[in-house]
Write an enzyme that holds these catalytic residues in place. Structure first.
Site, short mmCIF file in Angstrom:
data_model
loop_
_atom_site.label_atom_id
_atom_site.label_comp_id
_atom_site.label_asym_id
_atom_site.label_seq_id
_atom_site.Cartn_x
_atom_site.Cartn_y
_atom_site.Cartn_z
N GLY A 166 -3.19 19.10 -29.50
CA GLY A 166 -3.74 18.53 -28.26
C GLY A 166 -4.75 17.43 -28.51
O GLY A 166 -5.09 17.10 -29.65
N ASP A 177 -0.63 25.92 -32.91
CA ASP A 177 -0.24 25.39 -31.61
C ASP A 177 1.25 25.62 -31.41
O ASP A 177 1.96 26.01 -32.34
CB ASP A 177 -0.56 23.89 -31.52
CG ASP A 177 -0.88 23.44 -30.10
OD1 ASP A 177 -0.34 24.05 -29.15
OD2 ASP A 177 -1.66 22.49 -29.93
N ASP A 216 3.08 30.79 -30.34
CA ASP A 216 2.30 31.12 -29.15
C ASP A 216 1.03 31.87 -29.54
O ASP A 216 1.04 32.67 -30.48
CB ASP A 216 3.12 32.02 -28.21
CG ASP A 216 4.27 31.27 -27.57
OD1 ASP A 216 4.01 30.31 -26.84
OD2 ASP A 216 5.43 31.67 -27.80
N SER A 271 -14.40 26.44 -19.68
CA SER A 271 -14.27 25.32 -18.75
C SER A 271 -15.33 25.38 -17.67
O SER A 271 -15.77 26.47 -17.26
CB SER A 271 -12.88 25.35 -18.10
OG SER A 271 -12.81 24.46 -17.00
N TYR A 286 -6.76 28.84 -13.14
CA TYR A 286 -7.15 28.39 -14.47
C TYR A 286 -8.59 28.80 -14.77
O TYR A 286 -8.88 29.32 -15.85
CB TYR A 286 -7.00 26.87 -14.58
CG TYR A 286 -7.51 26.31 -15.89
CD1 TYR A 286 -6.81 26.54 -17.07
CD2 TYR A 286 -8.68 25.57 -15.94
CE1 TYR A 286 -7.29 26.04 -18.28
CE2 TYR A 286 -9.16 25.07 -17.14
CZ TYR A 286 -8.46 25.31 -18.31
OH TYR A 286 -8.93 24.82 -19.50
N LYS A 338 -10.12 31.33 -17.78
CA LYS A 338 -11.17 30.96 -18.74
C LYS A 338 -12.35 31.91 -18.66
O LYS A 338 -12.97 32.23 -19.69
CB LYS A 338 -11.61 29.51 -18.52
CG LYS A 338 -10.52 28.47 -18.70
CD LYS A 338 -9.74 28.62 -19.99
CE LYS A 338 -10.51 28.15 -21.20
NZ LYS A 338 -9.68 28.19 -22.43
#
Length: 326
Positions: A10, A31, A48, A110, A136, A140
């Protein structure tokens, strides 16, 4: 030191992995797809996060883990995948790291845990109630609880970083960018809102279409322009490496991001002036995005100082945009 970087394919993970290699560390990536990093000091596990065998292979023999990988989506169809990657995956990576006797585990959370779109007070500090409004954000926050639990029941040192929205500077003026495209450009924003099924927003946006690409200044239903944090990948990497090495980071929760938020009312006219692109404005239904998150704790505790404010990022973005036009 040998360091496991999850999310190594990423934006942030690949940058951090390369920076660690440049500093003489050995790095392992983990990843779903290969990172493309070519170095004798780099190896990787492709798989995964919720695959226990892959997580164990990734964790064996490493001194520290930077768990930067996550699945990000706001689409209802992605809910199962979101929880598998961000909750089950975080638990499994944590347990594999503890079993491998990893020394320190840094978790990328996040700002969506707060919630940023409806804060009770601003600037938003780490003491703000964690009340996410997106799935999301929920994943987190659950990840944070798993990290804190592991920090209580094992000798592994843990650090939680609540990430700002992160961009490479070159992406800011790229209409094909997953984030900056629909954030700043009219046609990508239309396609995004069509995907979300926001018919009224699509109608308003299409009414502004002049038949060529344009920048769009997004405001809420009362005409207030959006405001949010956008942080350069290089500054995020700087904070991550402090969390990896600083003694005072252990057990801490830190907002990681730019010091000042980006006011769309300022940045969009600047973008239009520097590129010559037309600029349109739209008032969309809802309260809109308008928040300021404090990074005072990480600056005062770990000595973090961002070096890439939005104005500096924009200069680099304009150079990249100009190259794409030729």
């Amino acid at each position: 030191m040998k360091i496991l970087v999850t999310g190594s394919a990423g934006r942030v993970g690949s940058f951090v992995a390369r920076q660690l290699l440049g500093e003489g560390h050995r790095v392992r990536g983990f990843d779903l797809k290969p990172s493309g990093i070519n170095s004798p000091e780099f190896d990787e596990v492709v798989g995964d996060f919720d695959d226990a065998a892959a997580a164990q292979r990734a964790s064996n023999g490493v001194d520290a883990v930077l768990h930067l990988g996550a699945f990000m989506s706001w689409l209802p169809a992605d809910r199962d995948r979101l929880y598998r990657a961000n909750v089950d995956g975080t638990r499994i990576v944590l347990e594999a790291a503890a079993a491998a006797k990893v020394g320190r585990f840094v978790f990328a959370s996040s700002g969506e845990v707060y919630p940023e779109n409806k804060p009770e007070f601003q600037p938003v500090t780490e003491d703000h109630p964690a009340r996410p409004l997106s799935p999301y954000g929920v994943t987190k926050l659950l990840g944070e609880e798993l990290v804190k639990f592991q920090g209580r029941v094992s000798p592994m040192e843990t650090v939680i970083l609540r990430f700002s929205h992160t961009q490479n500077a070159s992406e800011l003026l790229d209409p094909t960018s997953f984030f900056s495209g629909p954030r700043f450009f009219l046609h990508p924003k239309i396609r995004q809102q069509e995907g979300f099924g926001n018919a009224l927003a699509v109608e308003k946006l299409k009414a502004l279409d002049i038949g060529e690409e344009a920048l769009v200044l997004t405001r809420n239903e009362n005409g207030r322009p959006f405001r949010m944090h956008i942080t350069d990948t290089r500054d995020m990497a700087k904070g991550i490496l402090l969390a990896l090495t600083h003694a005072k980071a252990v057990g801490g929760i830190f907002n990681l991001g730019a010091t000042e938020p980006v006011d769309f009312a300022d940045i969009l006219p600047a973008m239009a002036k520097k590129t010559g692109l037309p600029l349109v404005a739209v008032d969309l239904p809802g309260a809109g995005v308008w928040y300021h998150t404090s990074n005072a704790r990480i600056r005062e505790t770990l000595g973090f100082e961002p070096e890439w404010p939005i104005t500096r990022m924009l200069d680099e973005a304009v150079s990249a945009w100009t190259r794409r036009q030729t």
